[in-house]
Design a protein around this motif. Sequence first.
Motif, PDB file in Angstrom:
ATOM      1  N   PRO A   1       0.800  -1.238   0.000  1.00 11.97           N
ATOM      2  CA  PRO A   1       0.000   0.000   0.000  1.00 11.97           C
ATOM      3  C   PRO A   1       0.828   1.283   0.000  1.00 11.97           C
ATOM      4  O   PRO A   1       0.420   2.276  -0.592  1.00 11.97           O
ATOM      5  N   ASP A   2       1.996   1.265   0.619  1.00  9.34           N
ATOM      6  CA  ASP A   2       2.804   2.487   0.693  1.00  9.34           C
ATOM      7  C   ASP A   2       3.628   2.741  -0.578  1.00  9.34           C
ATOM      8  O   ASP A   2       4.434   3.662  -0.623  1.00  9.34           O
ATOM      9  N   GLU A   3       3.415   1.945  -1.614  1.00  7.89           N
ATOM     10  CA  GLU A   3       4.168   2.099  -2.863  1.00  7.89           C
ATOM     11  C   GLU A   3       3.397   2.825  -3.960  1.00  7.89           C
ATOM     12  O   GLU A   3       3.869   2.902  -5.097  1.00  7.89           O
ATOM     13  N   ALA A   4       2.244   3.376  -3.642  1.00 11.29           N
ATOM     14  CA  ALA A   4       1.414   4.006  -4.669  1.00 11.29           C
ATOM     15  C   ALA A   4       2.168   5.092  -5.436  1.00 11.29           C
ATOM     16  O   ALA A   4       2.137   5.109  -6.673  1.00 11.29           O
ATOM     17  N   GLU A   5       2.848   5.971  -4.749  1.00 10.27           N
ATOM     18  CA  GLU A   5       3.576   7.056  -5.433  1.00 10.27           C
ATOM     19  C   GLU A   5       4.703   6.512  -6.304  1.00 10.27           C
ATOM     20  O   GLU A   5       4.935   6.996  -7.410  1.00 10.27           O
TER      21      GLU A   5
ATOM     22  N   ALA B   1      -2.671   8.506  -6.375  1.00  7.58           N
ATOM     23  CA  ALA B   1      -2.307   7.704  -5.196  1.00  7.58           C
ATOM     24  C   ALA B   1      -3.533   7.043  -4.577  1.00  7.58           C
ATOM     25  O   ALA B   1      -3.466   5.881  -4.157  1.00  7.58           O
ATOM     26  N   ASP B   2      -4.643   7.738  -4.535  1.00 12.18           N
ATOM     27  CA  ASP B   2      -5.858   7.165  -3.948  1.00 12.18           C
ATOM     28  C   ASP B   2      -6.337   5.955  -4.750  1.00 12.18           C
ATOM     29  O   ASP B   2      -6.699   4.927  -4.186  1.00 12.18           O
TER      30      ASP B   2
ATOM     31  N   THR C   1      -3.869   3.022  -4.197  1.00 11.51           N
ATOM     32  CA  THR C   1      -3.998   2.530  -2.823  1.00 11.51           C
ATOM     33  C   THR C   1      -5.291   1.737  -2.648  1.00 11.51           C
ATOM     34  O   THR C   1      -5.303   0.682  -2.009  1.00 11.51           O
ATOM     35  N   ARG C   2      -6.395   2.223  -3.243  1.00  9.91           N
ATOM     36  CA  ARG C   2      -7.668   1.496  -3.149  1.00  9.91           C
ATOM     37  C   ARG C   2      -7.593   0.152  -3.871  1.00  9.91           C
ATOM     38  O   ARG C   2      -8.143  -0.841  -3.404  1.00  9.91           O
TER      39      ARG C   2
ATOM     40  N   ILE D   1      -4.933  -1.767  -4.220  1.00  9.79           N
ATOM     41  CA  ILE D   1      -4.157  -2.679  -3.374  1.00  9.79           C
ATOM     42  C   ILE D   1      -4.958  -3.089  -2.141  1.00  9.79           C
ATOM     43  O   ILE D   1      -4.925  -4.262  -1.741  1.00  9.79           O
ATOM     44  N   ALA D   2      -5.706  -2.157  -1.554  1.00 10.98           N
ATOM     45  CA  ALA D   2      -6.509  -2.485  -0.366  1.00 10.98           C
ATOM     46  C   ALA D   2      -7.624  -3.469  -0.716  1.00 10.98           C
ATOM     47  O   ALA D   2      -7.898  -4.406   0.043  1.00 10.98           O
TER      48      ALA D   2
END
Length: 140
Positions: free
Chosen positions: A11-15, A34-35, A38-39, A41-42
């Motif tokens: 999740p912390d790799e979006a950027e 990024a949103d 992140t969504r 991956i979540a």
Amino acid sequence: MTDLRIRNAAPDEAEAVLGFWKKAAEGTSITDDADGVTRLIARDPEALILAERDGVLVGSVIAGYDGWRCSLYRLAVLPSHRRRGISAALLAAAEKRFAAVGGRRGDAMVLEANERAQRAWESAGYLREDHWRRWVKPFA
């Protein structure tokens, strides 16, 4: 290619993924933020598959499965690392994932103008279906 590491995105790799796509992928989408990453991956932690070599992100593919269809997006390889089997390794990982969940066919979204990508998909055994067209409606 023993130094190639295939893994799922965190999740912390979006950027980092977004920066990679700016260098390696063709086209953009309204979900390229990024949103959105992140969504993804979540919701499905196994969907975004990455390739690394010596700690550097060199490839990606999204292997989305919704219980009905196996969809492939964002197959991308850094230009400096192309033609070294990275896309084949990513697709093998995606296809293994699909087989494990009972998927029966993979569908790839490929830009019409991206002839290099079309050749890559064809060489991986995917066939173009001209009788379908994508219909879209942005919600935002």
